[in-house]
Design a protein around this motif. Structure first.
Motif, PDB file in Angstrom:
ATOM      1  N   VAL A 313      -8.623   1.433   6.255  1.00  0.00           N
ATOM      2  CA  VAL A 313      -7.556   2.163   5.566  1.00  0.00           C
ATOM      3  C   VAL A 313      -7.320   1.449   4.226  1.00  0.00           C
ATOM      4  O   VAL A 313      -7.022   0.248   4.201  1.00  0.00           O
ATOM      5  CB  VAL A 313      -6.248   2.177   6.379  1.00  0.00           C
ATOM      6  N   PHE A 314      -7.484   2.206   3.129  1.00  0.00           N
ATOM      7  CA  PHE A 314      -7.301   1.636   1.785  1.00  0.00           C
ATOM      8  C   PHE A 314      -5.842   1.773   1.367  1.00  0.00           C
ATOM      9  O   PHE A 314      -5.272   2.867   1.444  1.00  0.00           O
ATOM     10  CB  PHE A 314      -8.192   2.348   0.764  1.00  0.00           C
ATOM     11  N   LEU A 315      -5.271   0.649   0.946  1.00  0.00           N
ATOM     12  CA  LEU A 315      -3.898   0.648   0.444  1.00  0.00           C
ATOM     13  C   LEU A 315      -3.928   0.271  -1.039  1.00  0.00           C
ATOM     14  O   LEU A 315      -4.752  -0.534  -1.464  1.00  0.00           O
ATOM     15  CB  LEU A 315      -3.038  -0.352   1.227  1.00  0.00           C
ATOM     16  N   GLU A 316      -3.149   0.978  -1.870  1.00  0.00           N
ATOM     17  CA  GLU A 316      -1.945   1.699  -1.513  1.00  0.00           C
ATOM     18  C   GLU A 316      -2.163   3.216  -1.338  1.00  0.00           C
ATOM     19  O   GLU A 316      -1.211   3.939  -1.034  1.00  0.00           O
ATOM     20  CB  GLU A 316      -0.867   1.514  -2.589  1.00  0.00           C
ATOM     21  N   CYS A 317      -3.368   3.727  -1.579  1.00  0.00           N
ATOM     22  CA  CYS A 317      -3.545   5.185  -1.563  1.00  0.00           C
ATOM     23  C   CYS A 317      -3.500   5.746  -0.139  1.00  0.00           C
ATOM     24  O   CYS A 317      -3.149   6.906   0.082  1.00  0.00           O
ATOM     25  CB  CYS A 317      -4.851   5.568  -2.239  1.00  0.00           C
ATOM     26  N   GLY A 318      -3.913   4.961   0.907  1.00  0.00           N
ATOM     27  CA  GLY A 318      -3.831   5.401   2.292  1.00  0.00           C
ATOM     28  C   GLY A 318      -5.031   6.197   2.790  1.00  0.00           C
ATOM     29  O   GLY A 318      -4.985   6.749   3.893  1.00  0.00           O
ATOM     30  N   CYS A 336     -10.974   3.191  -4.554  1.00  0.00           N
ATOM     31  CA  CYS A 336     -11.146   4.175  -3.481  1.00  0.00           C
ATOM     32  C   CYS A 336     -12.151   5.226  -3.926  1.00  0.00           C
ATOM     33  O   CYS A 336     -12.014   5.805  -5.013  1.00  0.00           O
ATOM     34  CB  CYS A 336      -9.801   4.819  -3.154  1.00  0.00           C
ATOM     35  N   PRO A 337     -13.200   5.520  -3.126  1.00  0.00           N
ATOM     36  CA  PRO A 337     -14.193   6.524  -3.534  1.00  0.00           C
ATOM     37  C   PRO A 337     -13.644   7.946  -3.548  1.00  0.00           C
ATOM     38  O   PRO A 337     -14.287   8.841  -4.084  1.00  0.00           O
ATOM     39  CB  PRO A 337     -15.300   6.358  -2.495  1.00  0.00           C
ATOM     40  N   ILE A 338     -12.449   8.156  -3.021  1.00  0.00           N
ATOM     41  CA  ILE A 338     -11.863   9.499  -3.008  1.00  0.00           C
ATOM     42  C   ILE A 338     -11.012   9.719  -4.257  1.00  0.00           C
ATOM     43  O   ILE A 338     -11.198  10.678  -4.998  1.00  0.00           O
ATOM     44  CB  ILE A 338     -11.010   9.717  -1.742  1.00  0.00           C
ATOM     45  N   CYS A 339     -10.038   8.818  -4.510  1.00  0.00           N
ATOM     46  CA  CYS A 339      -9.079   9.026  -5.604  1.00  0.00           C
ATOM     47  C   CYS A 339      -9.263   8.059  -6.766  1.00  0.00           C
ATOM     48  O   CYS A 339      -8.560   8.173  -7.769  1.00  0.00           O
ATOM     49  CB  CYS A 339      -7.644   8.930  -5.080  1.00  0.00           C
ATOM     50  N   ARG A 340     -10.152   7.087  -6.645  1.00  0.00           N
ATOM     51  CA  ARG A 340     -10.469   6.115  -7.691  1.00  0.00           C
ATOM     52  C   ARG A 340      -9.321   5.167  -8.004  1.00  0.00           C
ATOM     53  O   ARG A 340      -9.319   4.505  -9.021  1.00  0.00           O
ATOM     54  CB  ARG A 340     -10.913   6.809  -8.977  1.00  0.00           C
ATOM     55  N   GLN A 341      -8.295   5.098  -7.129  1.00  0.00           N
ATOM     56  CA  GLN A 341      -7.219   4.122  -7.330  1.00  0.00           C
ATOM     57  C   GLN A 341      -7.690   2.734  -6.906  1.00  0.00           C
ATOM     58  O   GLN A 341      -8.527   2.600  -6.011  1.00  0.00           O
ATOM     59  CB  GLN A 341      -5.972   4.508  -6.543  1.00  0.00           C
ATOM     60  N   PRO A 342      -7.155   1.677  -7.550  1.00  0.00           N
ATOM     61  CA  PRO A 342      -7.531   0.313  -7.148  1.00  0.00           C
ATOM     62  C   PRO A 342      -7.125   0.034  -5.704  1.00  0.00           C
ATOM     63  O   PRO A 342      -6.087   0.483  -5.234  1.00  0.00           O
ATOM     64  CB  PRO A 342      -6.758  -0.577  -8.131  1.00  0.00           C
TER      65      PRO A 342
END
Length: 352
Positions: A313-318, A336-342
């Motif tokens: 589970v990637f945080l902070e995007c979830g 994150c490979p989905i939303c590109r957030q750190p």
């Protein structure tokens, strides 16, 4: 550079200030160059017996911008110096100037400061006449105080120092001002001074007059000869031209730096977008190959390898979209490979 490739506020202010200063210097240079060109094109007129005939043949009995050289002669009375005996002139300027030291609170130093506390200028009508006294021609000089360059000779100068008591010295340090004294100066345009006049030459009835030109060109009454006066103006033009070029190059350098930063930013964005497109195409191609082979994809399969189950589970995007092996293979800084957030931290997923 700020987000989105825009220049920072400091860079924008620097570019605007540099551009405005360059434009101001260029405007001054253009004005100085116009004055120099006008001075070059001024008509040189000899102060002799043929001057009246020259003006009679000129349109409107006027030479719009003329150069004439002669000697100062008073029309009626002359002005006497207040301090020098037998010193006569047609223009007299008396000046009282205060000299003092002012404490600079920024640099913590005493700086010299000068201030004119009183100035009076007296003038009497005068003519320009040729060196030959019997030439029988004279040019009346009009509005001499309006001249851009009026050559006055300093005939008297004296400095009166201030006397300070002990209490005065203490008060000066408290107030931040320390008077040095008063300078008294007398300047005069003497009778008999050789003068070069540049202005409008007109024949008014029987009087030949030299007056300020109507085209906006400067009016000169200088003790310099015309050639030296022209060289002085051309040197002034070169000075402002060099300043304009220097600040113009500085403006171009700032603009080049900002554009280079923007170009690099947009190139990095384009390269990242290209990598994302290639990655998405590879995923789609792999998925098609797996479907063609009849293999079933896991419902919670890793979006990167499409073979292992999601375990992170990637945080902070979830987002829950990757296995632990693929997470460790992500390049730094990991996103994150989905939303590109750190990705700030990772929490393992335990499937029951």
């Amino acid at each position: 550079m700020e987000g989105g490739g825009r220049p920072s506020a400091a860079q924008a202010v620097l570019l605007a200030a540099s551009t405005a200063l360059t434009a101001l210097l260029y405007s001054v240079y253009r004005q100085k160059a116009r004055v120099a060109r006008g001075l070059q094109g001024a008509r040189k007129v000899r102060l002799d017996g043929d001057l009246r005939a020259v003006l009679l043949e000129a349109p409107g009995r006027c030479v719009p911008y003329a150069v004439i050289e002669g000697v100062v002669r008073s029309v009626k009375e002359t002005l006497s110096s207040q301090f020098v005996e037998n010193c006569k002139g047609v223009v007299q300027r008396l000046t009282l100037q205060e000299h003092k030291m002012v404490w600079n609170r920024t640099t913590h130093l005493w700086n010299d400061y000068e201030k004119i506390i009183h100035q009076r200028t007296n003038a009497t009508p005068f003519d320009l006449v040729p060196l030959e006294e019997d030439a029988g021609v004279a040019v009346r000089v009009m509005k001499p105080l309006d001249a851009a360059e009026l050559s006055l000779e300093t005939v008297y100068e004296k400095f009166h120092p201030s006397v300070h008591s002990f209490t005065d010295v203490i008060g000066h340090y408290i107030s931040g001002e320390r008077p040095k004294g008063i300078q008294e100066t007398e300047q005069m345009l003497k009778v008999g001074t050789a003068l070069t006049g540049v202005g409008e030459l007109v024949l008014d009835n029987t009087t030949i007059k030299l007056q300020p030109p109507k085209q906006g060109m400067p009016y000169y009454l200088s003790s310099l000869d015309f050639h030296t006066l022209l060289q002085k103006q051309e040197s002034n033009v070169r000075f402002w031209k060099i300043l304009t070029i220097v600040f113009g190059f500085a403006t171009c350098a700032v603009l080049f730096f900002i554009l280079r930063k923007q170009y690099r930013h947009h190139r990095e964005r384009w390269h990242l977008q290209q990598m994302q497109d290639e990655f998405r195409q590879a995923q789609e191609r792999l998925l098609r190959e797996m479907n063609a082979e009849g293999r079933e994809t896991l419902k919670n399969a890793c979006v990167i390898c499409l073979s292992n189950a999601n375990s992170c589970v990637f945080l902070e995007c979830g987002h829950v979209c990757s296995c632990n092996d693929c997470y460790r293979a992500l390049p730094e800084p990991r996103r994150c490979p989905i939303c590109r957030q750190p990705i700030s931290r990772v929490v393992p997923v335990y499937n029951s």
